[in-house]
Design a protein around this motif. Structure first.
Motif, PDB file in Angstrom:
ATOM      1  N   PHE A  45      -0.286   8.172   0.708  1.00 25.90           N
ATOM      2  CA  PHE A  45      -1.193   7.508   1.637  1.00 25.90           C
ATOM      3  C   PHE A  45      -0.433   6.909   2.812  1.00 25.90           C
ATOM      4  N   SER A  46      -0.856   7.241   4.025  1.00 26.64           N
ATOM      5  CA  SER A  46      -0.315   6.606   5.233  1.00 26.64           C
ATOM      6  C   SER A  46      -1.198   5.418   5.555  1.00 26.64           C
ATOM      7  N   ARG A  47      -0.579   4.265   5.883  1.00 26.09           N
ATOM      8  CA  ARG A  47      -1.374   3.084   6.195  1.00 26.09           C
ATOM      9  C   ARG A  47      -0.681   2.185   7.198  1.00 26.09           C
ATOM     10  N   CYS A  48      -1.493   1.564   8.032  1.00 26.10           N
ATOM     11  CA  CYS A  48      -1.075   0.431   8.842  1.00 26.10           C
ATOM     12  C   CYS A  48      -2.252  -0.535   8.877  1.00 26.10           C
ATOM     13  N   ALA A  49      -2.010  -1.764   9.261  1.00 27.10           N
ATOM     14  CA  ALA A  49      -3.051  -2.798   9.317  1.00 27.10           C
ATOM     15  C   ALA A  49      -3.730  -2.988   7.958  1.00 27.10           C
ATOM     16  N   HIS A  50      -2.972  -2.853   6.881  1.00 32.81           N
ATOM     17  CA  HIS A  50      -3.471  -3.010   5.519  1.00 32.81           C
ATOM     18  C   HIS A  50      -3.006  -4.353   4.945  1.00 32.81           C
ATOM     19  N   SER A  51      -3.467  -4.657   3.752  1.00 34.91           N
ATOM     20  CA  SER A  51      -3.012  -5.840   3.021  1.00 34.91           C
ATOM     21  C   SER A  51      -2.324  -5.384   1.750  1.00 34.91           C
ATOM     22  N   ALA A  52      -1.377  -6.185   1.266  1.00 38.02           N
ATOM     23  CA  ALA A  52      -0.682  -5.868   0.025  1.00 38.02           C
ATOM     24  C   ALA A  52      -0.457  -7.150  -0.757  1.00 38.02           C
ATOM     25  N   VAL A  53      -0.552  -7.048  -2.073  1.00 32.50           N
ATOM     26  CA  VAL A  53      -0.345  -8.196  -2.946  1.00 32.50           C
ATOM     27  C   VAL A  53       0.247  -7.712  -4.265  1.00 32.50           C
ATOM     28  N   VAL A  54       1.093  -8.539  -4.876  1.00 25.44           N
ATOM     29  CA  VAL A  54       1.658  -8.248  -6.188  1.00 25.44           C
ATOM     30  C   VAL A  54       0.799  -8.947  -7.242  1.00 25.44           C
ATOM     31  N   MET A  55       0.448  -8.204  -8.291  1.00 29.19           N
ATOM     32  CA  MET A  55      -0.318  -8.785  -9.395  1.00 29.19           C
ATOM     33  C   MET A  55       0.285  -8.339 -10.718  1.00 29.19           C
ATOM     34  N   ARG A  56       0.007  -9.124 -11.757  1.00 34.84           N
ATOM     35  CA  ARG A  56       0.442  -8.717 -13.093  1.00 34.84           C
ATOM     36  C   ARG A  56      -0.308  -7.452 -13.486  1.00 34.84           C
ATOM     37  N   ARG A  57       0.413  -6.522 -14.057  1.00 35.21           N
ATOM     38  CA  ARG A  57      -0.146  -5.226 -14.444  1.00 35.21           C
ATOM     39  C   ARG A  57      -1.398  -5.386 -15.325  1.00 35.21           C
ATOM     40  N   ALA A  58      -1.355  -6.275 -16.291  1.00 37.01           N
ATOM     41  CA  ALA A  58      -2.487  -6.462 -17.202  1.00 37.01           C
ATOM     42  C   ALA A  58      -3.720  -6.979 -16.466  1.00 37.01           C
ATOM     43  N   VAL A  75       1.870  -3.416  -7.216  1.00 40.15           N
ATOM     44  CA  VAL A  75       1.547  -3.801  -5.847  1.00 40.15           C
ATOM     45  C   VAL A  75       0.238  -3.103  -5.495  1.00 40.15           C
ATOM     46  N   LEU A  76      -0.769  -3.898  -5.126  1.00 38.38           N
ATOM     47  CA  LEU A  76      -2.049  -3.349  -4.688  1.00 38.38           C
ATOM     48  C   LEU A  76      -2.053  -3.264  -3.171  1.00 38.38           C
ATOM     49  N   ILE A  77      -2.494  -2.139  -2.645  1.00 36.14           N
ATOM     50  CA  ILE A  77      -2.644  -1.946  -1.202  1.00 36.14           C
ATOM     51  C   ILE A  77      -4.138  -1.842  -0.929  1.00 36.14           C
ATOM     52  N   TYR A  78      -4.630  -2.646   0.006  1.00 38.72           N
ATOM     53  CA  TYR A  78      -6.050  -2.619   0.343  1.00 38.72           C
ATOM     54  C   TYR A  78      -6.262  -2.214   1.797  1.00 38.72           C
ATOM     55  N   GLY A  79      -7.136  -1.242   1.977  1.00 41.09           N
ATOM     56  CA  GLY A  79      -7.647  -0.895   3.295  1.00 41.09           C
ATOM     57  C   GLY A  79      -6.607  -0.462   4.302  1.00 41.09           C
ATOM     58  N   GLY A  80      -6.890  -0.802   5.551  1.00 41.78           N
ATOM     59  CA  GLY A  80      -6.017  -0.444   6.653  1.00 41.78           C
ATOM     60  C   GLY A  80      -6.467   0.822   7.353  1.00 41.78           C
ATOM     61  N   PHE A  81      -5.638   1.270   8.282  1.00 41.61           N
ATOM     62  CA  PHE A  81      -5.918   2.465   9.068  1.00 41.61           C
ATOM     63  C   PHE A  81      -5.028   3.594   8.574  1.00 41.61           C
ATOM     64  N   SER A  82      -5.627   4.740   8.280  1.00 40.52           N
ATOM     65  CA  SER A  82      -4.888   5.879   7.715  1.00 40.52           C
ATOM     66  C   SER A  82      -4.318   6.811   8.768  1.00 40.52           C
ATOM     67  N   VAL A  86     -10.504   3.898   9.482  1.00 38.38           N
ATOM     68  CA  VAL A  86     -10.300   2.624   8.793  1.00 38.38           C
ATOM     69  C   VAL A  86     -10.770   2.819   7.354  1.00 38.38           C
ATOM     70  N   GLN A  87      -9.923   2.413   6.408  1.00 39.30           N
ATOM     71  CA  GLN A  87     -10.206   2.623   4.990  1.00 39.30           C
ATOM     72  C   GLN A  87     -10.592   1.312   4.315  1.00 39.30           C
ATOM     73  N   GLY A  88     -11.370   1.400   3.245  1.00 38.95           N
ATOM     74  CA  GLY A  88     -11.749   0.235   2.467  1.00 38.95           C
ATOM     75  C   GLY A  88     -11.397   0.405   1.008  1.00 38.95           C
ATOM     76  N   ASP A  89     -10.377   1.208   0.736  1.00 40.49           N
ATOM     77  CA  ASP A  89     -10.004   1.504  -0.645  1.00 40.49           C
ATOM     78  C   ASP A  89      -8.865   0.616  -1.131  1.00 40.49           C
ATOM     79  N   VAL A  90      -8.621   0.678  -2.423  1.00 39.71           N
ATOM     80  CA  VAL A  90      -7.519  -0.046  -3.060  1.00 39.71           C
ATOM     81  C   VAL A  90      -6.716   0.969  -3.855  1.00 39.71           C
ATOM     82  N   PHE A  91      -5.396   0.936  -3.722  1.00 41.71           N
ATOM     83  CA  PHE A  91      -4.538   1.780  -4.559  1.00 41.71           C
ATOM     84  C   PHE A  91      -3.295   1.021  -4.943  1.00 41.71           C
ATOM     85  N   TYR A  92      -2.612   1.502  -5.968  1.00 44.14           N
ATOM     86  CA  TYR A  92      -1.379   0.883  -6.444  1.00 44.14           C
ATOM     87  C   TYR A  92      -0.383   1.930  -6.817  1.00 44.14           C
TER      88      TYR A  92
END
Length: 92
Positions: A45-58, A75-82, A86-92
């Motif tokens: 996935f190519s992204r810019c203008a996205h958000s990222a956060v670290v969370m516990r796997r469980a 690390v969860l990546i949310y949204g941004g521009f591909s 503009v995307q509204g998805d979440v991936f890790y």
């Protein structure tokens, strides 16, 4: 790009735009103890203008995330521009 602290001395840099304006899919890890960079395989996935956060796997995967004693973080990546939309998805 996003900069996400994996622990107190390790930062993940992901995505962003290159000098030509191309949206990037690469990631790198900075070790702040040694001030060295380590490249990580490009993501699908190519992204810019996205958000990222670290969370516990469980917390992200529930019981499936701890199967076989797996622990740690994701690390969860949310949204941004591909680069196309503009995307509204979440991936890790």
């Amino acid at each position: 790009h996003s900069g996400t602290m994996l622990d107190p001395t390790t930062m993940l840099i992901y995505g962003g735009r290159g000098s030509t304006g191309r949206v990037l899919d690469d990631a790198a890890i900075l070790d702040m103890h040694t001030l060295t960079w380590r490249c990580v395989e490009p993501t699908p996935f190519s992204r810019c203008a996205h958000s990222a956060v670290v969370m516990r796997r469980a917390e992200v995967l529930g019981d499936a995330g701890t199967a076989g004693g797996a622990d740690g973080q994701v690390v969860l990546i949310y949204g941004g521009f591909s680069g196309e939309a503009v995307q509204g998805d979440v991936f890790y």
